[in-house]
Design a protein around this motif. Sequence first.
Motif, PDB file in Angstrom:
ATOM      1  N   VAL A 177       0.847  -1.251   0.138  1.00 44.14           N
ATOM      2  CA  VAL A 177       0.067   0.084  -0.162  1.00 44.14           C
ATOM      3  C   VAL A 177       0.805   1.323  -0.039  1.00 44.14           C
ATOM      4  O   VAL A 177       1.893   1.300   0.795  1.00 44.14           O
ATOM      5  CB  VAL A 177      -0.967  -0.023   1.426  1.00 44.14           C
ATOM      6  N   LEU A 178       0.340   2.183  -0.923  1.00 42.96           N
ATOM      7  CA  LEU A 178       0.966   3.808  -0.799  1.00 42.96           C
ATOM      8  C   LEU A 178      -0.119   4.557  -0.071  1.00 42.96           C
ATOM      9  O   LEU A 178      -1.318   4.375  -0.554  1.00 42.96           O
ATOM     10  CB  LEU A 178       1.142   3.951  -2.062  1.00 42.96           C
ATOM     11  N   ALA A 179       0.156   5.203   0.928  1.00 44.87           N
ATOM     12  CA  ALA A 179      -0.651   6.150   1.586  1.00 44.87           C
ATOM     13  C   ALA A 179      -0.098   7.501   1.540  1.00 44.87           C
ATOM     14  O   ALA A 179       1.036   7.869   2.030  1.00 44.87           O
ATOM     15  CB  ALA A 179      -1.014   5.936   3.134  1.00 44.87           C
ATOM     16  N   VAL A 180      -0.919   8.680   1.150  1.00 44.94           N
ATOM     17  CA  VAL A 180      -0.278  10.023   0.970  1.00 44.94           C
ATOM     18  C   VAL A 180      -1.163  10.873   1.813  1.00 44.94           C
ATOM     19  O   VAL A 180      -2.431  10.844   1.720  1.00 44.94           O
ATOM     20  CB  VAL A 180      -0.216  10.223  -0.575  1.00 44.94           C
ATOM     21  N   MET A 193      -3.042   8.632  -8.686  1.00 43.64           N
ATOM     22  CA  MET A 193      -2.753   7.295  -8.109  1.00 43.64           C
ATOM     23  C   MET A 193      -3.559   6.064  -8.777  1.00 43.64           C
ATOM     24  O   MET A 193      -3.215   4.951  -8.910  1.00 43.64           O
ATOM     25  CB  MET A 193      -3.171   7.479  -6.544  1.00 43.64           C
ATOM     26  N   ARG A 194      -4.834   6.642  -9.087  1.00 44.09           N
ATOM     27  CA  ARG A 194      -5.722   5.349  -9.729  1.00 44.09           C
ATOM     28  C   ARG A 194      -5.160   5.027 -11.310  1.00 44.09           C
ATOM     29  O   ARG A 194      -5.237   3.915 -11.551  1.00 44.09           O
ATOM     30  CB  ARG A 194      -7.102   6.007  -9.991  1.00 44.09           C
ATOM     31  N   VAL A 220      -4.889   6.512  -0.548  1.00 38.33           N
ATOM     32  CA  VAL A 220      -4.629   5.181  -0.477  1.00 38.33           C
ATOM     33  C   VAL A 220      -4.857   4.442  -1.594  1.00 38.33           C
ATOM     34  O   VAL A 220      -5.895   4.262  -2.315  1.00 38.33           O
ATOM     35  CB  VAL A 220      -5.134   4.413   0.924  1.00 38.33           C
ATOM     36  N   SER A 221      -3.549   3.796  -1.999  1.00 37.12           N
ATOM     37  CA  SER A 221      -3.535   2.734  -3.305  1.00 37.12           C
ATOM     38  C   SER A 221      -3.011   1.598  -2.970  1.00 37.12           C
ATOM     39  O   SER A 221      -2.024   1.525  -2.204  1.00 37.12           O
ATOM     40  CB  SER A 221      -2.799   3.335  -4.501  1.00 37.12           C
TER      41      SER A 221
END
Length: 227
Positions: A177-180, A193-194, A220-221
């Motif tokens: 997961v990437l969370a920004v 991100m999508r 989040v992705s």
Amino acid sequence: MEYVEIARAESERGELVLRERRQDGSPATVELRANGVFVMDTLETSTEQALAESALAQVAEPRHVVVGGLGLGFTMHEVLRDSRVEKVAVVEIEQALVDWMRDGTIPHGPAMLADERVTIVVADVAVALAEAKPASYDLVLLDVDNGPDYLVHDVNATLYEDPFLQTARRVLRPGGVLAVWSASDSAELADRMRRVFGNAHGYAHDVLLQDRDEKYWLFVSRVTSEA
């Protein structure tokens, strides 16, 4: 309200100031500012905690984690509260901020950095991730600025664009997961991100910041086989 400067540093990115807000009858609040812009303080830390919690909750085995941005240490601290986490690499570009955490200028810093699972990397997070091995992390938490619409440093705009997002995806394992963190909603960031991950979700969080009601966002992705 009294403001007392406790540390100041200059770098190629400008000025970094640590100060205390003091009010009779209340504990002092430590505040970090960059080039005159409020970054964070020790009074309202719920968004840093939420950044970590939101990402950790979505990964079955978040063993290896990258935190982009040391700040005052609260995102890192929340990650370390999870017993599943084995290693945390905190990437911070400002040497002075790392020094203040280590030497106690930021009072809670030494205790936070004492955890043996922590490695501090003084570098640009874009460079650090570009040099990392593919599929080597379960989480990348990005907390280096106020989001794409309220940049402290203009150069940080690249951290919200496709090339960096693609780098983050490359270093994440399947299911990672990437969370920004962002100070505002950003449909453009969510779209990017999508586009890179194939999915993106934004979460709003209500906070009280210096007696003002604010709303902060987490994007989040996840790396999936379809992304």
